[in-house]
Design a protein around this motif. Structure first.
Motif, PDB file in Angstrom:
ATOM      1  N   CYS A   1       0.862  -1.184   0.000  1.00  0.00           N
ATOM      2  CA  CYS A   1       0.000   0.000   0.000  1.00  0.00           C
ATOM      3  C   CYS A   1       0.894   1.228   0.000  1.00  0.00           C
ATOM      4  CB  CYS A   1      -0.875   0.043   1.254  1.00  0.00           C
ATOM      5  SG  CYS A   1      -2.151  -1.211   1.247  1.00  0.00           S
TER       6      CYS A   1
ATOM      7  N   LYS B   1      -0.368   3.377   5.001  1.00  0.00           N
ATOM      8  CA  LYS B   1      -1.350   2.625   5.785  1.00  0.00           C
ATOM      9  C   LYS B   1      -2.504   3.539   6.191  1.00  0.00           C
ATOM     10  CE  LYS B   1      -1.198  -1.158   7.351  1.00  0.00           C
ATOM     11  NZ  LYS B   1      -1.688  -2.436   6.751  1.00  0.00           N
ATOM     12  N   CYS B   2      -3.729   3.092   5.937  1.00  0.00           N
ATOM     13  CA  CYS B   2      -4.890   3.834   6.428  1.00  0.00           C
ATOM     14  C   CYS B   2      -4.933   3.648   7.945  1.00  0.00           C
ATOM     15  CB  CYS B   2      -6.158   3.293   5.787  1.00  0.00           C
ATOM     16  SG  CYS B   2      -6.114   3.398   3.995  1.00  0.00           S
TER      17      CYS B   2
ATOM     18  N   TYR C   1      -7.107   2.903  10.071  1.00  0.00           N
ATOM     19  CA  TYR C   1      -7.968   1.886  10.689  1.00  0.00           C
ATOM     20  C   TYR C   1      -7.557   0.465  10.304  1.00  0.00           C
ATOM     21  CZ  TYR C   1      -9.874   2.083   5.977  1.00  0.00           C
ATOM     22  OH  TYR C   1      -9.987   2.079   4.620  1.00  0.00           O
ATOM     23  N   CYS C   2      -6.531   0.357   9.448  1.00  0.00           N
ATOM     24  CA  CYS C   2      -6.280  -0.928   8.792  1.00  0.00           C
ATOM     25  C   CYS C   2      -5.303  -1.822   9.547  1.00  0.00           C
ATOM     26  CB  CYS C   2      -5.736  -0.660   7.391  1.00  0.00           C
ATOM     27  SG  CYS C   2      -5.390  -2.174   6.502  1.00  0.00           S
TER      28      CYS C   2
ATOM     29  N   GLY D   1      -3.983  -5.267   0.951  1.00  0.00           N
ATOM     30  CA  GLY D   1      -3.105  -4.400   0.201  1.00  0.00           C
ATOM     31  C   GLY D   1      -3.857  -3.622  -0.892  1.00  0.00           C
ATOM     32  N   THR D   2      -3.071  -3.103  -1.777  1.00  0.00           N
ATOM     33  CA  THR D   2      -3.623  -2.338  -2.892  1.00  0.00           C
ATOM     34  C   THR D   2      -3.024  -2.840  -4.203  1.00  0.00           C
ATOM     35  OG1 THR D   2      -3.599  -0.409  -1.424  1.00  0.00           O
ATOM     36  CG2 THR D   2      -4.073   0.006  -3.734  1.00  0.00           C
TER      37      THR D   2
ATOM     38  N   ASN E   1      -7.402   1.371  -5.626  1.00  0.00           N
ATOM     39  CA  ASN E   1      -7.682   2.609  -4.903  1.00  0.00           C
ATOM     40  C   ASN E   1      -7.753   3.749  -5.905  1.00  0.00           C
ATOM     41  OD1 ASN E   1      -8.099   1.769  -2.360  1.00  0.00           O
ATOM     42  ND2 ASN E   1      -5.999   2.084  -1.658  1.00  0.00           N
TER      43      ASN E   1
HETATM   44  S1  SF4 Z   1      -5.164  -2.494   2.617  1.00  0.00           S
HETATM   45 FE1  SF4 Z   1      -6.686  -0.959   2.055  1.00  0.00          FE
HETATM   46  S2  SF4 Z   1      -7.385  -0.179   4.016  1.00  0.00           S
HETATM   47 FE2  SF4 Z   1      -5.436  -1.219   4.402  1.00  0.00          FE
HETATM   48  S3  SF4 Z   1      -3.860   0.346   4.260  1.00  0.00           S
HETATM   49 FE3  SF4 Z   1      -4.060  -0.574   2.254  1.00  0.00          FE
HETATM   50  S4  SF4 Z   1      -5.516   0.750   1.181  1.00  0.00           S
HETATM   51 FE4  SF4 Z   1      -5.728   1.196   3.352  1.00  0.00          FE
END
Ligand code: SF4
Length: 369
Positions: free
Chosen positions: A12, A15-16, A18-19, A57-58, A89
């Motif tokens: 990613c 990191k968001c 909440y993740c 992940g992304t 994303n």
């Molecule tokens: S997996 Fe999704 S929610 Fe988690 S950090 Fe990556 S983009 Fe953000």
């Protein structure tokens, strides 16, 4: 034998808050990781693929060429038209990547929009803004991706019914085929949980959450989205990959930390890069743990997942699947929940009521034996 395939891309851009999913912001070993992931497919190949989900992940954070390589490795196991989804994303999707996905045979894009409110997006640590979702949707439509999903979240800090109304207006314009609406879970160890514990953010109370959820379900229905699972809505095409999980079909996960389920066996891949590379170098599936499930475990899972489906559970079909009389097995749980008005039984089928959906966790406990 057919299996659903999950591919984990553990990267990613940031990191968001909440993740707690396994993903890394250092992209140095991407090339090596993809090479090993393809080797994992060769070591432990599927029989015939029923659907593919490339998640993370992304996945859209890495070069589209890597996705093309993975898909080329899977191609020989695809025998007919299947659903092939990639997670993306809005901020990392480019024209070049969308073209790669098209070439790779991907026919569905699942995008994390999460909210139409830029302040909320910033609070939860998302990299994109509302306008990025509009740009990304325009881009994928340009290349013919009409089957796309937008993920949104409920219970976000500061979220109000007004935000839900605004998001519904955006949904009308963006016109996705599929919508997922999951509630935020404040996972231990995440920055958002810390901010919550320190009183820096507030989460909508349960009463507000239910009010927003019901408003959402009612109004998505009005604009053509049928709810087929507690958190999922589709115009015409429910996600066949997700449905296969919920109906306990076999699946194989490739990549770091990916899980697989084949019959009564569940496999857990390692979440450590070095161990992952080393096991594949030894020509082994990079599995850390194998769990032997019992028939009882599978029945529990079948009912817990099935109760979330709008179509409910067909007790006759389930009894045939598990070769036992589930009408008697769950007699008490069914009768009690009908009495508490959390469940409806129509002929052989059972469904949650609207109230039952609100207290689904409680109902599920009654079906766990
Ligand atoms: S997996 Fe999704 S929610 Fe988690 S950090 Fe990556 S983009 Fe953000």
């Amino acid at each position: 034998m057919r299996e659903g395939i999950y591919i984990h891309i553990p990267y990613c851009q940031r990191k968001c808050k909440y993740c707690d999913f396994l993903s890394f912001t250092n992209f140095d070993n991407v090339e090596k990781y993809i090479t090993y992931l393809i080797r994992e497919i060769e070591i432990f190949p599927p029989h015939e693929i029923s659907s593919i989900f490339i998640g993370g992940g992304t996945p859209s954070a890495i070069d589209g060429v890597y996705i093309e390589k993975i898909m080329a490795a899977l191609k020989k196991y695809i025998k007919d038209e299947i659903e092939i989804t990639i997670e993306a994303n809005p901020n990392s999707l480019t024209e070049k990547k969308v073209l790669s996905y098209k070439r790779a045979g991907i026919n569905r894009i699942s995008m994390g929009a999460q909210s139409s409110n830029d302040t909320i997006l910033k609070t939860i640590g998302r990299l994109h803004k509302r306008e990025d979702v509009f740009k990304a949707v325009k881009l994928i439509k340009k290349y013919g991706f009409t089957n796309f999903n937008l993920d949104f979240m409920l219970d976000l800090p500061g979220q109000t019914l007004e935000d839900i109304k605004n998001t519904l207006e955006d949904i009308k314009i963006l016109n996705p085929e599929h919508i997922s609406y999951y509630s935020l879970i404040l996972e231990d160890g995440t920055p958002l949980k810390k901010e919550y514990l320190e009183g820096k953010i507030k989460i909508p109370p349960v009463k507000k959450d239910r009010q927003m959820y019901r408003y959402l379900v009612k109004n998505l229905e009005k604009i053509g989205y049928k709810q087929y699972e507690t958190s999922n809505f589709a115009k015409n095409f429910p996600s066949s990959h997700n449905l296969s999980y919920w109906k306990l079909k076999d699946y194989i996960g490739y990549g770091l930390n990916a899980h697989s389920n084949l019959g009564l066996k569940r496999f857990y891949n390692t979440g450590n890069f070095e161990e992952y590379f080393s096991l594949i170098d030894q020509n082994k599936k990079p599995t850390l743990e194998v769990e032997n499930l019992t028939k009882k475990d599978r029945i529990n899972e079948y009912f817990i997942m099935g109760l979330r489906l709008t179509e409910g559970i067909d007790l006759l079909e389930a009894s045939k699947k598990f070769e036992m009389d589930l009408f008697s097995y769950y007699k008490e749980a069914i009768e009690n929940n009908i009495k508490y008005k959390t469940l409806i039984k129509k002929e052989n089928k059972i469904f949650l009521t609207t109230y039952g959906k609100d207290v689904a966790n409680q109902v599920e406990l009654d079906f766990m034996k």
